[in-house]
Write an enzyme that holds these catalytic residues in place. Structure first.
Site, PDB file in Angstrom:
ATOM      1  N   GLU A 101       1.733  -0.487  -5.037  1.00 51.66           N
ATOM      2  CA  GLU A 101       0.741   0.548  -5.332  1.00 51.66           C
ATOM      3  C   GLU A 101       1.509   1.867  -5.274  1.00 51.66           C
ATOM      4  OE1 GLU A 101      -3.209   2.908  -3.838  1.00 51.66           O
ATOM      5  OE2 GLU A 101      -1.589   2.407  -2.486  1.00 51.66           O
ATOM      6  N   ASP A 105       0.830  -1.203   0.000  1.00 49.59           N
ATOM      7  CA  ASP A 105       0.000   0.000   0.000  1.00 49.59           C
ATOM      8  C   ASP A 105       0.871   1.262   0.000  1.00 49.59           C
ATOM      9  OD1 ASP A 105      -2.848   0.915   0.434  1.00 49.59           O
ATOM     10  OD2 ASP A 105      -1.933   1.886   2.162  1.00 49.59           O
TER      11      ASP A 105
HETATM   12  C1  GLC Z   1      -4.226   2.989  -0.608  1.00 54.09           C
HETATM   13  C2  GLC Z   1      -5.437   2.107  -0.514  1.00 54.09           C
HETATM   14  C3  GLC Z   1      -6.590   2.956  -0.078  1.00 54.09           C
HETATM   15  C4  GLC Z   1      -6.280   3.541   1.284  1.00 54.09           C
HETATM   16  C5  GLC Z   1      -4.972   4.312   1.252  1.00 54.09           C
HETATM   17  C6  GLC Z   1      -4.482   4.594   2.630  1.00 54.09           C
HETATM   18  O1  GLC Z   1      -4.349   3.921  -1.605  1.00 54.09           O
HETATM   19  O2  GLC Z   1      -5.656   1.451  -1.716  1.00 54.09           O
HETATM   20  O3  GLC Z   1      -7.788   2.249  -0.043  1.00 54.09           O
HETATM   21  O4  GLC Z   1      -7.315   4.393   1.692  1.00 54.09           O
HETATM   22  O5  GLC Z   1      -3.957   3.581   0.622  1.00 54.09           O
HETATM   23  O6  GLC Z   1      -4.027   3.416   3.245  1.00 54.09           O
END
Ligand code: GLC
Length: 566
Positions: A288, A214
């Site tokens: 991500e 994440d």
């Molecule tokens: C990422 C996740 C999202 C979350 C954010 C904070 O972007 O995909 O859902 O709110 O991180 O952890």
């Protein structure tokens, strides 16, 4: 005709179709209206039937659920909402027995403010070792009454919250790039680094096949935490500002946000790469990382770092042949240059579902949280038609593809959620100005009958499901020729049979500007993003996202053919 390079390697993740499960909304076995791990285990045979290779589970860890589980209070346990560690073991064993790999989510940029580590930091006070694990600073102004800098939270409002000392007086401030319940770690702390190695090993020891990481572009902040004002049109998660499209700004223009894409993150991933490499088999780290351009994002997947990065540039590309061709070329080139496979993705739990997004127009094109008051709601039929065509194109491409639960049913964004049902912190932090992401998180329909469409053994679902979803339920599509579910099943089967995921892209010309046509091994793919029909080339039709009229492909449709001279 142009050729693009093929990246080599036999690891499973190079070609895998990875299905994202959002545990809250997949299947509820205990009837409380919230999805759970036992629910997932019971439904895995249906994912096997769909033909995917792996599942990625969004967080199911102990959490107060202020950001739907992305606020973790214990990285090594299961929240009672979702079950127990034993339920996880059963899920993983069931998946592995079916030949499905299991990827779990790890959230290293921040924890929940309920985490024992953060509570200890609050209790220990300024200057303590415990505070050094998070990003605490004194405030500016005469009495520290102003935040340490001007940063804003991705979810809206200030990125800083002031603490209260045990004697009731105002204290230091802590940084939270997201909700105030999500304090950012300080990754300069060796202690933090060691804790996360231990978390990775905890799940690797239990047999997971990898991690989706994440906010993998956010953990390191520029020294001194300098003020920064993002461009008004820039993506809040750090993608290129809109100005990157303007003259004078090139692909090499560096990202300037002092909290995204700092060089220091790469050292962390080189370290994590080693942690995974110590385990047998091929384990995957998937980033991500909202980083533009793709040539920059490719740094996350250099050979000694992570293995995959979500291709958000592809997700953000409109349904337009020229733009699709260019992002496909750019992706294969950028990832190929570092020996990584490209990934492809159209939907996830943070964006408007592509069956709605692809029919948005004008001001709404950004698709930031459409809701009932959005001007010009997307045309559902057009959105579904384009989504089927876009998915058929995506699943033909070489590399690894990510699916988000429900897209195989053609689910649109739920636009009519009542305000009182919304849970996304974005909705609260912007006082309703941004709808947030609840509309793509509504529990999915398995059966047309029943109050919760088979999502739950009970009647409830934590977000209300649109009544018209009965017609999209899995049992209405299973075995039904032409359904979206059968289109996905066919695409996944053919993708495997024709080794498309390890193939190449050779563009074919002569179909007009609104068509992206290419050859991948013995398959020719024709994607028509315009409205006029186009004549298909010779070759048996293997798949079509819409009914063909003779040998013509209608607008907003994709077909796969067996190449004539293969
Ligand atoms: C990422 C996740 C999202 C979350 C954010 C904070 O972007 O995909 O859902 O709110 O991180 O952890």
């Amino acid at each position: 005709m142009t050729g693009t390079k093929l990246t080599s390697g036999t690891e499973w993740w190079r070609t895998a179709v990875i299905y994202q499960i959002y545990p809250r909304s997949f299947a509820d076995a205990n009837g409380d209206g919230m999805g759970d791990l036992a629910g997932i285990s019971a439904r895995l045979p249906q994912l096997k039937d769909l033909g995917i290779d792996a599942i990625w589970l969004s967080p199911f860890y102990t959490s107060p659920q202020r950001d739907a589980g992305y606020d973790v209070a214990d990285y090594c346990n299961v929240d009672p909402l979702f079950g127990t560690l034993d339920d996880f073991e059963v899920l993983q064993r069931t998946a592995h027995d079916l030949g499905i790999r299991v990827i779990v989510d790890i959230v290293p940029n921040h924890s929940s403010s309920d985490h024992g580590w953060f509570q200890a930091a609050l209790a220990a006070g300024p200057g303590s070792e415990e505070r050094a694990r998070y990003t605490f600073r004194d405030g500016r102004g005469e009495n520290g009454e102003l935040p340490p800098n001007n940063w804003e939270s991705v979810f809206g409002g200030l990125a800083w919250t002031r603490t209260t000392d045990p004697d009731g007086t105002p204290g230091q401030w802590y940084l939270h790039l997201f909700d105030s319940s999500q304090p950012d770690f300080d990754w300069d702390s060796d202690w933090v680094r060691e804790q996360f190695r231990a978390v990775l090993r905890f799940w690797l020891d239990r047999g997971v096949d990898g991690f989706r990481v994440d906010v993998a572009h956010g953990m390191i902040k520029a020294p001194g935490l300098p003020d920064y004002t993002p461009p008004a049109e820039g993506g809040s998660m750090g993608g290129a500002p809109a100005s990157a499209l303007e003259p004078g700004i090139t692909a090499e223009t560096p990202l300037t946000a002092p909290y995204w894409a700092q060089e220091g993150v790469h050292e962390i991933y080189r370290d994590w790469h080693q942690v995974l490499a110590a385990y047998p088999g091929d384990r995957v780290l998937a980033a991500e990382a909202w980083v533009d351009p793709l040539s920059q994002m490719a740094k996350w997947v250099r050979p000694d770092e992570m293995h995959q990065a979500f291709n958000f540039a592809y997700l953000e590309t409109p349904w337009n042949a020229a733009k699709l061709k260019s992002v496909i070329d750019e992706s294969l080139e950028a990832f190929g240059n570092v020996g990584a496979p490209s990934t492809w993705v159209l939907s996830n739990h943070d964006v408007v579902r592509h069956a709605s997004r692809l029919a948005l127009t004008g001001d709404n094109l950004q698709g930031h949280g459409i809701g009932p008051k959005t001007v010009g709601l997307p045309d559902t039929a057009l959105g579904l038609r384009r989504a089927r065509a876009a998915s058929a194109l995506m699943l033909s491409l070489p590399g690894s593809s990510y699916l988000y639960q429900g897209e195989e049913l053609g689910l649109p964004e739920a636009v009519d959620l009542p305000d009182h049902a919304r849970e996304d912190p974005t909705w609260f932090r912007t006082k309703g100005e941004r709808y947030g992401r609840d509309g793509c998180r509504v529990p999915i329909p398995w059966e047309a009958a029943g109050e919760s469409f088979g999502f739950s053994t009970g009647a409830k679902s934590w977000l209300p499901q649109p009544r018209e979803w009965a017609g999209l339920a899995r049992d209405q599509q299973d075995g039904v020729a032409g359904s979206t579910l059968e289109l996905y099943k066919l695409a996944l089967r053919l993708r495997r049979e024709h080794s498309l995921a390890s193939g190449t892209v050779e563009w074919l010309e002569g179909f007009g500007p609104e068509v992206a046509a290419y050859r991948n091994g013995d398959v020719t793919v024709v994607a028509n993003t315009g409205t006029a029909s186009v004549q298909l080339p010779a070759g048996d039709v293997l798949l079509a996202s819409e009914d063909l009229v003779g040998r013509t492909l209608p607008g907003d449709a994709t077909a796969w053919l067996r190449s004539a001279q293969a």
